[in-house]
Design a protein around this motif. Structure first.
Motif: not given
Length: 247
Positions: A101-115, A121-134
């Motif tokens: 599914r695609r979203f307008d916004i993807v947010l990762a707050h302080d949980a991103i620190a566990y990367m 970290l790049r895997a989390a970035f890829a997940t964000a991009r995968r779920h974003l609309a163009p």
């Protein structure tokens, strides 16, 4: 929270989360986040949060967005369901999540620190991009970056609950290790409704990366990057906010 084995804070003590870290404490920070998101994507309607924890960030955003909340911890998701019954809750790891599914916004707050590595970290970035609309917008808010990291820094926090419980927690940050991680030590004092006080402790390992690395790795995963420094009146070092527009 997402990533890593942290069984006390985000499992056994999940029910204490609203006492340890009251939802009201997030109001000022979330108002700034909301202002930034609305200024850059005024038409945005859908938001995916990675590592949503107890849902305290979403509580302050759900009036403006249709929120889908994901976290690795079932116990924390249950806490969030009680607070945010109108939001979707899905268990998943921010490094591998795929909701198709695609979203307008993807947010990762302080949980991103566990990367704790470039790969994570790049895997989390890829997940964000995968779920974003163009043209969609991702926002990442790490607690620490290398340039502002302060070993030995500590923070005391906690709160009171309407049912009579109260909690105090100490967070103490260790030295930076050679692999770019640090140990964050937590100690908890928990006063139950009968007045009995119990203690608990746990050590978490988090990643500390340079600002240039954040930007470079975001760009490598297909984002145009903008970096902001938060405006805060709290007694702490302001966080860096990394914004990525899906190209």
């Amino acid at each position: 929270m997402s990533g890593g084995a942290v069984e006390v804070f985000y499992d056994h003590l999940a029910g204490w989360w609203p006492v340890i870290s009251p939802v009201s404490d997030y109001a000022g920070e979330c108002a700034e986040v909301l202002g930034i998101l609305k200024a850059r994507r005024p038409q945005a309607q859908t938001l995916l949060e990675l590592g949503s924890g107890g849902g305290h960030v979403a509580f302050h955003l759900k009036a403006d967005f249709d929120c889908t909340l994901t976290d690795l911890s079932p116990a924390m998701l249950e806490v969030s369901r009680r607070l945010n019954p109108g939001c979707r809750h899905i268990q998943g790891d921010m490094r591998t999540l795929d909701l198709d599914r695609r979203f307008d916004i993807v947010l990762a707050h302080d949980a991103i620190a566990y990367m704790t590595s470039e790969a994570d970290l790049r895997a989390a970035f890829a997940t964000a991009r995968r779920h974003l609309a163009p043209g969609g917008l991702a926002m990442f808010i790490p607690d620490e970056i290398l340039e502002t990291f302060e070993p030995g820094a500590s923070d005391l926090f906690g709160g009171e609950a309407p049912d009579g419980r109260s909690a105090r927690a100490l967070e103490w940050c260790g030295e930076l290790a050679a692999d770019g991680t640090t140990a964050v030590h937590y100690a908890f004092l928990l006063k139950d409704t009968d007045g009995q006080v119990t203690t608990a402790g746990e050590t978490h390992h988090v990643g500390v990366f340079a600002r240039a690395d954040w930007a470079r790795w975001l760009e490598a995963e297909g984002f145009t990057v903008e970096t902001l420094v938060e405006q805060t009146d709290e007694d702490r070092t302001p966080r860096f906010l990394f914004l990525g527009t899906r190209t």
